[in-house]
Scaffold this motif. Structure first.
Motif, PDB file in Angstrom:
ATOM      1  N   PRO A 103      37.583  47.154  34.301  1.00  0.00           N
ATOM      2  CA  PRO A 103      36.373  46.362  34.049  1.00  0.00           C
ATOM      3  C   PRO A 103      35.221  47.180  33.450  1.00  0.00           C
ATOM      4  O   PRO A 103      34.546  46.709  32.538  1.00  0.00           O
ATOM      5  CB  PRO A 103      36.004  45.828  35.434  1.00  0.00           C
ATOM      6  CG  PRO A 103      37.296  45.801  36.173  1.00  0.00           C
ATOM      7  CD  PRO A 103      38.102  46.956  35.659  1.00  0.00           C
TER       8      PRO A 103
ATOM      9  N   GLN B  98      35.734  47.665  29.695  1.00  0.00           N
ATOM     10  CA  GLN B  98      35.827  46.515  28.795  1.00  0.00           C
ATOM     11  C   GLN B  98      34.555  46.336  27.971  1.00  0.00           C
ATOM     12  O   GLN B  98      34.608  46.239  26.746  1.00  0.00           O
ATOM     13  CB  GLN B  98      36.152  45.260  29.608  1.00  0.00           C
ATOM     14  CG  GLN B  98      37.550  45.333  30.194  1.00  0.00           C
ATOM     15  CD  GLN B  98      37.824  44.294  31.270  1.00  0.00           C
ATOM     16  OE1 GLN B  98      36.912  43.705  31.831  1.00  0.00           O
ATOM     17  NE2 GLN B  98      39.090  44.077  31.564  1.00  0.00           N
ATOM     18  N   SER B  99      33.405  46.330  28.661  1.00  0.00           N
ATOM     19  CA  SER B  99      32.179  46.126  27.903  1.00  0.00           C
ATOM     20  C   SER B  99      31.864  47.346  27.046  1.00  0.00           C
ATOM     21  O   SER B  99      31.300  47.210  25.955  1.00  0.00           O
ATOM     22  CB  SER B  99      31.011  45.792  28.826  1.00  0.00           C
ATOM     23  OG  SER B  99      30.953  46.720  29.881  1.00  0.00           O
TER      24      SER B  99
ATOM     25  N   SER C 275      39.306  40.204  26.879  1.00  0.00           N
ATOM     26  CA  SER C 275      38.784  38.836  26.960  1.00  0.00           C
ATOM     27  C   SER C 275      38.615  38.357  28.400  1.00  0.00           C
ATOM     28  O   SER C 275      37.934  37.360  28.631  1.00  0.00           O
ATOM     29  CB  SER C 275      39.702  37.886  26.206  1.00  0.00           C
ATOM     30  OG  SER C 275      40.910  37.688  26.930  1.00  0.00           O
ATOM     31  N   VAL C 276      39.206  39.042  29.381  1.00  0.00           N
ATOM     32  CA  VAL C 276      39.051  38.594  30.756  1.00  0.00           C
ATOM     33  C   VAL C 276      37.676  38.936  31.317  1.00  0.00           C
ATOM     34  O   VAL C 276      37.264  38.399  32.329  1.00  0.00           O
ATOM     35  CB  VAL C 276      40.136  39.160  31.712  1.00  0.00           C
ATOM     36  CG1 VAL C 276      41.519  38.766  31.244  1.00  0.00           C
ATOM     37  CG2 VAL C 276      40.006  40.663  31.854  1.00  0.00           C
ATOM     38  N   ASN C 277      36.955  39.816  30.634  1.00  0.00           N
ATOM     39  CA  ASN C 277      35.617  40.208  31.100  1.00  0.00           C
ATOM     40  C   ASN C 277      34.592  39.151  30.692  1.00  0.00           C
ATOM     41  O   ASN C 277      34.458  38.837  29.518  1.00  0.00           O
ATOM     42  CB  ASN C 277      35.254  41.577  30.491  1.00  0.00           C
ATOM     43  CG  ASN C 277      33.972  42.142  31.060  1.00  0.00           C
ATOM     44  OD1 ASN C 277      32.990  41.427  31.241  1.00  0.00           O
ATOM     45  ND2 ASN C 277      33.987  43.427  31.322  1.00  0.00           N
ATOM     46  N   GLN C 278      33.874  38.628  31.656  1.00  0.00           N
ATOM     47  CA  GLN C 278      32.872  37.577  31.408  1.00  0.00           C
ATOM     48  C   GLN C 278      31.882  37.989  30.319  1.00  0.00           C
ATOM     49  O   GLN C 278      31.485  37.174  29.484  1.00  0.00           O
ATOM     50  CB  GLN C 278      32.082  37.277  32.699  1.00  0.00           C
ATOM     51  CG  GLN C 278      32.911  36.712  33.814  1.00  0.00           C
ATOM     52  CD  GLN C 278      33.538  35.366  33.478  1.00  0.00           C
ATOM     53  OE1 GLN C 278      32.890  34.489  32.912  1.00  0.00           O
ATOM     54  NE2 GLN C 278      34.803  35.193  33.806  1.00  0.00           N
ATOM     55  N   ASP C 279      31.471  39.244  30.338  1.00  0.00           N
ATOM     56  CA  ASP C 279      30.451  39.701  29.382  1.00  0.00           C
ATOM     57  C   ASP C 279      30.930  39.593  27.940  1.00  0.00           C
ATOM     58  O   ASP C 279      30.117  39.525  27.018  1.00  0.00           O
ATOM     59  CB  ASP C 279      30.092  41.183  29.637  1.00  0.00           C
ATOM     60  CG  ASP C 279      29.535  41.390  31.026  1.00  0.00           C
ATOM     61  OD1 ASP C 279      29.099  40.389  31.643  1.00  0.00           O
ATOM     62  OD2 ASP C 279      29.519  42.535  31.494  1.00  0.00           O
ATOM     63  N   ASN C 280      32.229  39.632  27.750  1.00  0.00           N
ATOM     64  CA  ASN C 280      32.767  39.688  26.391  1.00  0.00           C
ATOM     65  C   ASN C 280      33.118  38.311  25.833  1.00  0.00           C
ATOM     66  O   ASN C 280      33.553  38.205  24.700  1.00  0.00           O
ATOM     67  CB  ASN C 280      34.016  40.572  26.353  1.00  0.00           C
ATOM     68  CG  ASN C 280      33.691  42.014  26.667  1.00  0.00           C
ATOM     69  OD1 ASN C 280      32.556  42.444  26.456  1.00  0.00           O
ATOM     70  ND2 ASN C 280      34.655  42.754  27.170  1.00  0.00           N
ATOM     71  N   GLN C 281      32.966  37.282  26.629  1.00  0.00           N
ATOM     72  CA  GLN C 281      33.423  35.966  26.170  1.00  0.00           C
ATOM     73  C   GLN C 281      32.399  35.278  25.282  1.00  0.00           C
ATOM     74  O   GLN C 281      31.238  35.574  25.326  1.00  0.00           O
ATOM     75  CB  GLN C 281      33.774  35.101  27.374  1.00  0.00           C
ATOM     76  CG  GLN C 281      35.053  35.608  28.010  1.00  0.00           C
ATOM     77  CD  GLN C 281      35.374  34.912  29.324  1.00  0.00           C
ATOM     78  OE1 GLN C 281      34.675  33.998  29.723  1.00  0.00           O
ATOM     79  NE2 GLN C 281      36.416  35.371  29.992  1.00  0.00           N
TER      80      GLN C 281
END
Length: 115
Positions: A71, A74-75, A109-115
């Motif tokens: 996690p 990801q960002s 794509s599972v990271n909220q920040d990246n959606q």
């Protein structure tokens, strides 16, 4: 120079990003090394990915796919323009590169920040 590095394959002297600079990240690299690696290499990889040796593309895509599971990575990968790197790799001539790049994108794509 020392041309006998690597796994004994002698085609083109391995994956070099710049003169005299090997694209090497130890599998057990610690978090700080990975931070430095992403900061230093990601932008260079983006330039390099389009016409790179498929073996190097595979290495890069695999590394990002593995890191994109974490996690906190990801960002960071997205902030450092990792998507610009991964999207062209999904169109690689090499099927394994395509698969790994798609895998990395799916992980990101599972990271909220990246959606």
């Amino acid at each position: 120079g020392h041309e006998t590095m690597g796994n004994g394959s002698s085609r083109g002297g391995g994956s070099k990003l710049a003169e005299g600079e090997e694209f090497v990240l130890e599998p057990d690299a610690n978090e700080n090394e990975m931070d430095d690696f992403l900061r230093v290499h990601l932008s260079r990889c983006i330039e390099y990915a389009n016409d790179a040796d498929p073996e190097l593309q595979r290495e890069v895509a695999e590394k990002l796919a593995n890191e994109a599971v974490k996690p906190h990575r990801q960002s960071q990968i997205v902030k450092l323009d990792g998507l610009q790197l991964l999207l062209p790799l999904t169109r690689s001539k090499n099927k394994e590169v395509q698969r790994l790049a798609a895998h990395a994108l799916a992980n990101l794509s599972v990271n909220q920040d990246n959606q």
